[in-house]
Write an enzyme that holds these catalytic residues in place. Structure first.
Site, PDB file in Angstrom:
ATOM      1  N   ARG A 234       0.858  -1.189   0.000  1.00 25.20           N
ATOM      2  CA  ARG A 234       0.000   0.000   0.000  1.00 25.20           C
ATOM      3  C   ARG A 234       0.894   1.239   0.000  1.00 25.20           C
ATOM      4  NH1 ARG A 234      -3.233  -2.734  -1.736  1.00 25.20           N
ATOM      5  NH2 ARG A 234      -5.295  -3.324  -0.954  1.00 25.20           N
ATOM      6  N   GLU A 263      -3.719   6.707  -4.522  1.00 24.17           N
ATOM      7  CA  GLU A 263      -3.605   6.241  -5.910  1.00 24.17           C
ATOM      8  C   GLU A 263      -4.943   6.240  -6.653  1.00 24.17           C
ATOM      9  OE1 GLU A 263      -1.929   2.310  -5.130  1.00 24.17           O
ATOM     10  OE2 GLU A 263      -3.828   1.441  -5.765  1.00 24.17           O
ATOM     11  N   HIS A 294      -0.729  -0.621 -10.189  1.00 25.04           N
ATOM     12  CA  HIS A 294      -1.401  -1.599  -9.316  1.00 25.04           C
ATOM     13  C   HIS A 294      -1.861  -2.830 -10.120  1.00 25.04           C
ATOM     14  CE1 HIS A 294      -3.414  -1.797  -5.143  1.00 25.04           C
ATOM     15  NE2 HIS A 294      -3.258  -3.016  -5.621  1.00 25.04           N
TER      16      HIS A 294
HETATM   17  P1  NAD Z   1      -1.561 -11.418   4.752  1.00 21.02           P
HETATM   18  O1  NAD Z   1      -2.555 -10.949   5.749  1.00 21.02           O
HETATM   19  O2  NAD Z   1      -1.548 -12.848   4.353  1.00 21.02           O
HETATM   20  O3  NAD Z   1      -0.082 -11.057   5.262  1.00 21.02           O
HETATM   21  C1  NAD Z   1       0.257  -9.831   5.840  1.00 21.02           C
HETATM   22  C2  NAD Z   1       1.355 -10.095   6.868  1.00 21.02           C
HETATM   23  O4  NAD Z   1       1.817  -8.829   7.371  1.00 21.02           O
HETATM   24  C3  NAD Z   1       0.854 -10.904   8.078  1.00 21.02           C
HETATM   25  O5  NAD Z   1       1.673 -12.031   8.276  1.00 21.02           O
HETATM   26  C4  NAD Z   1       0.961  -9.915   9.228  1.00 21.02           C
HETATM   27  O6  NAD Z   1       1.273 -10.535  10.471  1.00 21.02           O
HETATM   28  C5  NAD Z   1       2.099  -9.024   8.742  1.00 21.02           C
HETATM   29  N1  NAD Z   1       2.178  -7.742   9.435  1.00 21.02           N
HETATM   30  C6  NAD Z   1       1.166  -6.974   9.917  1.00 21.02           C
HETATM   31  N2  NAD Z   1       1.686  -5.875  10.503  1.00 21.02           N
HETATM   32  C7  NAD Z   1       3.025  -5.949  10.372  1.00 21.02           C
HETATM   33  C8  NAD Z   1       4.095  -5.118  10.770  1.00 21.02           C
HETATM   34  N3  NAD Z   1       3.880  -3.969  11.432  1.00 21.02           N
HETATM   35  N4  NAD Z   1       5.360  -5.490  10.480  1.00 21.02           N
HETATM   36  C9  NAD Z   1       5.590  -6.658   9.821  1.00 21.02           C
HETATM   37  N5  NAD Z   1       4.624  -7.489   9.430  1.00 21.02           N
HETATM   38  C10 NAD Z   1       3.356  -7.146   9.698  1.00 21.02           C
HETATM   39  O7  NAD Z   1      -1.761 -10.477   3.499  1.00 21.02           O
HETATM   40  P2  NAD Z   1      -1.288 -10.763   1.998  1.00 21.02           P
HETATM   41  O8  NAD Z   1      -2.380 -11.479   1.273  1.00 21.02           O
HETATM   42  O9  NAD Z   1       0.089 -11.332   2.011  1.00 21.02           O
HETATM   43  O10 NAD Z   1      -1.269  -9.270   1.418  1.00 21.02           O
HETATM   44  C11 NAD Z   1      -0.349  -8.306   1.936  1.00 21.02           C
HETATM   45  C12 NAD Z   1      -0.696  -6.941   1.377  1.00 21.02           C
HETATM   46  O11 NAD Z   1      -0.428  -6.911  -0.028  1.00 21.02           O
HETATM   47  C13 NAD Z   1      -2.192  -6.579   1.426  1.00 21.02           C
HETATM   48  O12 NAD Z   1      -2.568  -6.088   2.693  1.00 21.02           O
HETATM   49  C14 NAD Z   1      -2.303  -5.534   0.376  1.00 21.02           C
HETATM   50  O13 NAD Z   1      -1.991  -4.275   0.941  1.00 21.02           O
HETATM   51  C15 NAD Z   1      -1.209  -5.902  -0.625  1.00 21.02           C
HETATM   52  N6  NAD Z   1      -1.748  -6.388  -1.912  1.00 21.02           N
HETATM   53  C16 NAD Z   1      -1.303  -5.812  -3.061  1.00 21.02           C
HETATM   54  C17 NAD Z   1      -1.771  -6.238  -4.307  1.00 21.02           C
HETATM   55  C18 NAD Z   1      -1.272  -5.646  -5.603  1.00 21.02           C
HETATM   56  O14 NAD Z   1      -1.833  -5.963  -6.671  1.00 21.02           O
HETATM   57  N7  NAD Z   1      -0.247  -4.819  -5.586  1.00 21.02           N
HETATM   58  C19 NAD Z   1      -2.711  -7.277  -4.362  1.00 21.02           C
HETATM   59  C20 NAD Z   1      -3.132  -7.870  -3.168  1.00 21.02           C
HETATM   60  C21 NAD Z   1      -2.636  -7.418  -1.956  1.00 21.02           C
END
Ligand code: NAD
Length: 329
Positions: A234, A263, A294
């Site tokens: 994000r 964005e 994105h």
């Molecule tokens: P997820 O919930 O499986 O994993 C997120 C991880 O981050 C978890 O393990 C959590 O414990 C950890 N976390 C939370 N706070 C933290 C911190 N302060 N420091 C370190 N780790 C921390 O989520 P995911 O499916 O892996 O997705 C991650 C992120 O990717 C989403 O939240 C979204 O913002 C982004 N995303 C981007 C796209 C894209 O097209 N660019 C698509 C999907 C998701």
């Protein structure tokens, strides 16, 4: 079973067709989102699915219940469009697609990391004006010599870590949640330790109170000169002023972003580049800053999974079954 699919986009149609062939259920697709003006369309259907960014407001749930609709399956991760109390008050079960393809995002993160370490933007810009020399881009680094800090080792972070490890890179993981099953390819450590050792920092956390502006002045002060920064999570996780300063000073050797703060003001739309936010316009001038609109998630597998998982969940829920994608009270 008869399912109404709201807000269908053309990319989804081939997968809808295949799902119908496979399951024998009937699916009617419409272009409009679910709202007060389209809720009537659900009359006579057994189940509904939608993917949309506009809110599904309170009165809609009661109307759906009157049409004997017992669920809504959304074909996306974020379910802030739903009014949970209203849905539950009307006995409507809800589901989302939380993990349509972590690999999609992980693979694109890797793609852009390779683009940065091979100086591809620099070479392409030089070749566009006839400069085909090696010096135009400069010497590359090889991935197996790099230490990558994955911040947030959840679904996407884990997929990336596995691929990086397979390529011979050293992977450091920073996450408050420890997953023992990741030990074969992630060395868990503290944020400060990771920043002090990483050649590459990649964010894969959700946006929350702890991660908003996580990469601030203090964070940049802890990284190694020549670090590469990747943000496919994000935009608001990184302070863009500090990012620009770090690219300018050479503290960062490069950065690749698939997201940006605010964005929605410019992503997924066409506009003259002069209408882009001023900092984005400046950043795009850098040979070592890559921006993408994105699109990390946007693969055939991800779209297929969004469609199939939502339709499967719709059937399961109407039949009174259990799905791990259910949004619980
Ligand atoms: P997820 O919930 O499986 O994993 C997120 C991880 O981050 C978890 O393990 C959590 O414990 C950890 N976390 C939370 N706070 C933290 C911190 N302060 N420091 C370190 N780790 C921390 O989520 P995911 O499916 O892996 O997705 C991650 C992120 O990717 C989403 O939240 C979204 O913002 C982004 N995303 C981007 C796209 C894209 O097209 N660019 C698509 C999907 C998701």
């Amino acid at each position: 079973m008869k399912i109404l699919m709201y807000n269908t986009v053309s990319d989804e149609l081939p997968y809808v067709k295949k799902w119908i062939e496979k399951t024998g259920h009937e699916v009617v697709t419409i272009d409009q989102p679910l709202d007060e003006s389209t809720v009537e369309r659900a009359k006579g259907f057994d189940a509904i699915t939608t993917q949309q960014t506009t809110a599904i407001n309170a009165p809609i749930y009661n109307q759906l219940a009157q049409f004997n609709i017992k669920q809504i399956a959304i074909r996306q991760v974020g379910y802030d469009v739903l009014n949970l109390p209203e849905a539950f008050a009307n006995n409507i079960r809800l589901s989302n697609v939380a993990a349509y393809s972590p690999r999609a995002i992980a693979e694109y993160t890797l793609t852009q990391l390779f683009n940065l370490i091979r100086h591809n933007k620099k070479f392409e810009r030089a070749m566009a004006v006839g400069d085909y020399t090696w010096a135009a881009g400069g010497q590359a680094r090889e991935i197996h010599n790099l230490t990558v800090a994955v911040i947030g080792v959840g679904r996407i972070g884990t997929a990336l870590a596995e691929m990086l490890h397979a390529l011979g890179a050293t992977v450091l993981g920073v996450d408050p949640v420890y997953r023992a099953q990741n030990e074969p390819f992630v060395a868990y450590t503290t944020l400060d330790d990771a920043l002090s050792r990483a050649d590459v920092i990649s964010f894969h956390t959700p946006l929350n109170d702890e991660t908003r502006a996580m990469a601030d002045k203090n964070f940049f002060a802890k990284i190694q000169p020549g670090t590469i920064m990747l943000n496919f999570a994000r935009g608001e996780i990184v302070d863009m002023v500090e990012l620009e300063k770090a690219l300018q000073s050479g503290l960062l050797a490069g950065a690749a972003f698939d997201v940006a703060p605010n964005e929605n003001d410019f992503m997924n739309q066409k506009q003259p580049t002069t209408k882009l936010p001023a900092d984005i316009q400046r950043l795009l001038q850098y040979d070592n800053f890559l921006l993408s609109p994105h699109i990390a998630f946007y693969t055939d597998t991800a779209i297929k999974n969004m469609v199939e998982m939502a339709l499967n969940d719709a059937v399961t829920m109407v039949n009174g079954g259990f799905t791990e994608n259910e949004i619980l009270r």
